[in-house]
Design a protein around this motif. Sequence first.
Motif, PDB file in Angstrom:
ATOM      1  N   VAL A   1       1.516  -2.187  10.255  1.00  0.00           N
ATOM      2  CA  VAL A   1       1.065  -0.828   9.941  1.00  0.00           C
ATOM      3  C   VAL A   1       1.736  -0.314   8.677  1.00  0.00           C
ATOM      4  N   ASN A   2       3.043  -0.454   8.618  1.00  0.00           N
ATOM      5  CA  ASN A   2       3.771   0.072   7.466  1.00  0.00           C
ATOM      6  C   ASN A   2       3.356  -0.581   6.160  1.00  0.00           C
ATOM      7  N   CYS A   3       3.112  -1.873   6.202  1.00  0.00           N
ATOM      8  CA  CYS A   3       2.763  -2.578   4.972  1.00  0.00           C
ATOM      9  C   CYS A   3       1.359  -2.242   4.487  1.00  0.00           C
ATOM     10  N   LEU A   4       0.511  -1.721   5.376  1.00  0.00           N
ATOM     11  CA  LEU A   4      -0.803  -1.224   4.958  1.00  0.00           C
ATOM     12  C   LEU A   4      -0.733   0.216   4.469  1.00  0.00           C
ATOM     13  N   ASP A   5       0.151   1.009   5.058  1.00  0.00           N
ATOM     14  CA  ASP A   5       0.164   2.442   4.778  1.00  0.00           C
ATOM     15  C   ASP A   5       0.727   2.798   3.409  1.00  0.00           C
ATOM     16  N   LEU A   6       1.638   1.970   2.877  1.00  0.00           N
ATOM     17  CA  LEU A   6       2.242   2.262   1.583  1.00  0.00           C
ATOM     18  C   LEU A   6       2.441   0.976   0.786  1.00  0.00           C
ATOM     19  N   PRO A   7       2.352   1.055  -0.534  1.00  0.00           N
ATOM     20  CA  PRO A   7       2.685  -0.102  -1.358  1.00  0.00           C
ATOM     21  C   PRO A   7       4.138  -0.513  -1.104  1.00  0.00           C
ATOM     22  N   PRO A   8       4.465  -1.778  -1.291  1.00  0.00           N
ATOM     23  CA  PRO A   8       5.805  -2.252  -0.969  1.00  0.00           C
ATOM     24  C   PRO A   8       6.888  -1.582  -1.810  1.00  0.00           C
ATOM     25  N   ALA A   9       8.076  -1.550  -1.264  1.00  0.00           N
ATOM     26  CA  ALA A   9       9.196  -0.921  -1.952  1.00  0.00           C
ATOM     27  C   ALA A   9       9.560  -1.662  -3.234  1.00  0.00           C
ATOM     28  N   TYR A  10       9.398  -2.970  -3.249  1.00  0.00           N
ATOM     29  CA  TYR A  10       9.830  -3.777  -4.392  1.00  0.00           C
ATOM     30  C   TYR A  10       8.768  -4.788  -4.774  1.00  0.00           C
ATOM     31  N   ARG A  11       8.780  -5.169  -6.038  1.00  0.00           N
ATOM     32  CA  ARG A  11       7.938  -6.280  -6.491  1.00  0.00           C
ATOM     33  C   ARG A  11       8.567  -7.632  -6.151  1.00  0.00           C
ATOM     34  N   ASP A  12       9.888  -7.678  -6.173  1.00  0.00           N
ATOM     35  CA  ASP A  12      10.580  -8.961  -6.038  1.00  0.00           C
ATOM     36  C   ASP A  12      12.025  -8.708  -5.649  1.00  0.00           C
ATOM     37  N   PRO A  13      12.792  -9.765  -5.330  1.00  0.00           N
ATOM     38  CA  PRO A  13      14.193  -9.581  -4.946  1.00  0.00           C
ATOM     39  C   PRO A  13      15.044  -8.916  -6.021  1.00  0.00           C
ATOM     40  N   ALA A  14      14.708  -9.120  -7.274  1.00  0.00           N
ATOM     41  CA  ALA A  14      15.491  -8.487  -8.336  1.00  0.00           C
ATOM     42  C   ALA A  14      15.433  -6.966  -8.218  1.00  0.00           C
ATOM     43  N   ALA A  15      14.285  -6.441  -7.809  1.00  0.00           N
ATOM     44  CA  ALA A  15      14.153  -4.990  -7.639  1.00  0.00           C
ATOM     45  C   ALA A  15      15.026  -4.507  -6.486  1.00  0.00           C
ATOM     46  N   ALA A  16      15.122  -5.306  -5.427  1.00  0.00           N
ATOM     47  CA  ALA A  16      15.989  -4.934  -4.308  1.00  0.00           C
ATOM     48  C   ALA A  16      17.443  -4.897  -4.759  1.00  0.00           C
ATOM     49  N   ARG A  17      17.824  -5.860  -5.561  1.00  0.00           N
ATOM     50  CA  ARG A  17      19.204  -5.887  -6.057  1.00  0.00           C
ATOM     51  C   ARG A  17      19.499  -4.643  -6.905  1.00  0.00           C
ATOM     52  N   ARG A  18      18.532  -4.232  -7.721  1.00  0.00           N
ATOM     53  CA  ARG A  18      18.729  -3.052  -8.560  1.00  0.00           C
ATOM     54  C   ARG A  18      18.833  -1.779  -7.718  1.00  0.00           C
ATOM     55  N   ALA A  19      18.113  -1.753  -6.615  1.00  0.00           N
ATOM     56  CA  ALA A  19      18.110  -0.558  -5.775  1.00  0.00           C
ATOM     57  C   ALA A  19      19.339  -0.455  -4.879  1.00  0.00           C
ATOM     58  N   ALA A  20      19.995  -1.556  -4.608  1.00  0.00           N
ATOM     59  CA  ALA A  20      21.082  -1.582  -3.629  1.00  0.00           C
ATOM     60  C   ALA A  20      22.173  -0.538  -3.894  1.00  0.00           C
TER      61      ALA A  20
ATOM     62  N   CYS B   1       7.779  -6.034   2.938  1.00  0.00           N
ATOM     63  CA  CYS B   1       6.364  -5.836   2.612  1.00  0.00           C
ATOM     64  C   CYS B   1       5.976  -6.444   1.263  1.00  0.00           C
ATOM     65  N   THR B   2       6.957  -6.869   0.497  1.00  0.00           N
ATOM     66  CA  THR B   2       6.674  -7.511  -0.789  1.00  0.00           C
ATOM     67  C   THR B   2       5.751  -8.713  -0.616  1.00  0.00           C
ATOM     68  N   TYR B   3       5.846  -9.375   0.518  1.00  0.00           N
ATOM     69  CA  TYR B   3       5.117 -10.627   0.725  1.00  0.00           C
ATOM     70  C   TYR B   3       3.952 -10.468   1.697  1.00  0.00           C
ATOM     71  N   TRP B   4       3.544  -9.236   1.959  1.00  0.00           N
ATOM     72  CA  TRP B   4       2.518  -9.023   2.985  1.00  0.00           C
ATOM     73  C   TRP B   4       1.166  -9.562   2.521  1.00  0.00           C
ATOM     74  N   PRO B   5       0.418 -10.236   3.418  1.00  0.00           N
ATOM     75  CA  PRO B   5      -0.842 -10.880   3.006  1.00  0.00           C
ATOM     76  C   PRO B   5      -2.000  -9.921   2.786  1.00  0.00           C
ATOM     77  N   SER B   6      -1.925  -8.703   3.314  1.00  0.00           N
ATOM     78  CA  SER B   6      -3.014  -7.731   3.154  1.00  0.00           C
ATOM     79  C   SER B   6      -2.538  -6.599   2.257  1.00  0.00           C
ATOM     80  N   PRO B   7      -3.281  -6.272   1.204  1.00  0.00           N
ATOM     81  CA  PRO B   7      -2.831  -5.216   0.296  1.00  0.00           C
ATOM     82  C   PRO B   7      -2.814  -3.854   0.973  1.00  0.00           C
ATOM     83  N   ALA B   8      -1.885  -3.018   0.537  1.00  0.00           N
ATOM     84  CA  ALA B   8      -1.790  -1.666   1.090  1.00  0.00           C
ATOM     85  C   ALA B   8      -3.067  -0.882   0.811  1.00  0.00           C
ATOM     86  N   THR B   9      -3.485  -0.102   1.783  1.00  0.00           N
ATOM     87  CA  THR B   9      -4.681   0.725   1.637  1.00  0.00           C
ATOM     88  C   THR B   9      -4.340   2.213   1.536  1.00  0.00           C
TER      89      THR B   9
END
Length: 519
Positions: free
Chosen positions: A390-409, A430-438
Amino acid sequence: MDSRRLLRISATALAAAGLILSGCTGGSDAAAPVGPGSGSARPVASPSPSPEALRKYYEQKPAWRECGVSGFQCATLRAPLDYAKPDGPEVRLAVSRVRASGPGERIGSLLVNPGGPGGSAVDYLQGYAGIGYPEPVRARYDMVAVDPRGVGRSEPVDCLTGPEMDAYTQVDQTPDDTAEVNALAASFKRFAAGCRKRTGAVLPHVSTVETARDMDILRAVLGDRKLHYVGASYGTFLGATYAELFPGRVGRLVLDGAMDPSLSALDLNRDQTAGFETAFRAFAADCVTRPDCPLGTGSPEAAGEALKSFFRATDAEPVPTGEDRALGESLATTGVIAAMYDEGAWPQLREALTRAIGGEGSALLALADSYYEREPDGSYANLMFANAAVNCLDLPPAYRDPAAARRAAPSFDEASPVFGTGLAWAALNCTYWPSPATGRPHRITAEGAAPILVVGTTRDPATPYKWAEALADQLSSGTLLTYEGDGHTAYGRGSDCVDTAINTYLLEGTPPPAGKRCS
């Protein structure tokens, strides 16, 4: 509502983190332009079919049967899998109710949702709400629940086997090097791939917007002109979404432990991280005054440092538990977070930490297992799978990739010195979710809706109080009721002031005065 059930809001990742946390619920370091500056964005959803196209669903006649606890009835509700294709495949949704007990004139049906996303509303109704809500409310309402699509008995999302889920919950959430980052990313990829393989066509169609549309079909099937509803935690987002889609059909809506729909996933996760820090500080301030506190008898800040030291120790050397699973840092953190939902769990947490620091981790592991809804036989309930979906459909993912997670930490560490790093990386899933957020973050105003009651708890760990303030401000007819206290949500948790205000609203339709505060 009853936070003893540890139903939280959103997110699968620490798998934890309160369920609204954990990656799935978050904002975006990268994806579409979302965030505070884009608050006017609307949810992305399929075009609404004409009422005629949905007539067969709105006019269906479910076959009610006795089920579960004595007095409860169950039925199956049909809804289109894809609302843009109402003549296509269907989903079948589990519904339960218990009829109004009287005396007094029946008001209608009262739909309840305990949150998650992923919490079974049917289980919640039959195990608590249908028998534990105040008697005057149960007397005048049919108490009703529907497991949302993808949840519980309603076309449940499935992702991993029990052993696979055991492995997933033990992956290091505070990676120290490239190898550990890669291992964490690989675990999220395996989780997502498992959901796609084991769930199939339902996976892209479990969004909150679709579930809100299902609720309107249920309203009509029950014969109600208006929807009366109590939603807790994530259930507040579901209720607000319904009000946005169908403002003219809003009856008496209680949104307890509210979410702010205008926030990106990144901001939601970071705010929730701060909420857990607030809750921990309340626990720590109480703990250090007690002789059995395993974190010392100094200041709350010193207790936080002691807990961080314990987490680091379990990262280096997991604590034995008497079974095949040792208590590593990820499970230890989840166990502590689980106890933050209800101050009634604080004594249990003190004992579990005392034992774990002493070298025996079974009690803290049991807290983590309760959070994940792991059964004694090693199987898992559907909660965490549905939560991610549900969450991965409701909003675009928090990060594009692990580097973004490192920057946010670092910003997460600032929000919570105790939990920040782990929850920052948890938001990667949610970065790797197979269904795009709607969906997209956006303000919900629900212009034209009847008065809506929003409830916020000042030290709520999973849905920070400022979210309730924000939602009440956004809703054109919102009224905020404040509970000055600890724990997740407020209704039915011991405050006569809160319960009286909500009961009066449900029974008479009159919200409390603006600025009403309870303790």
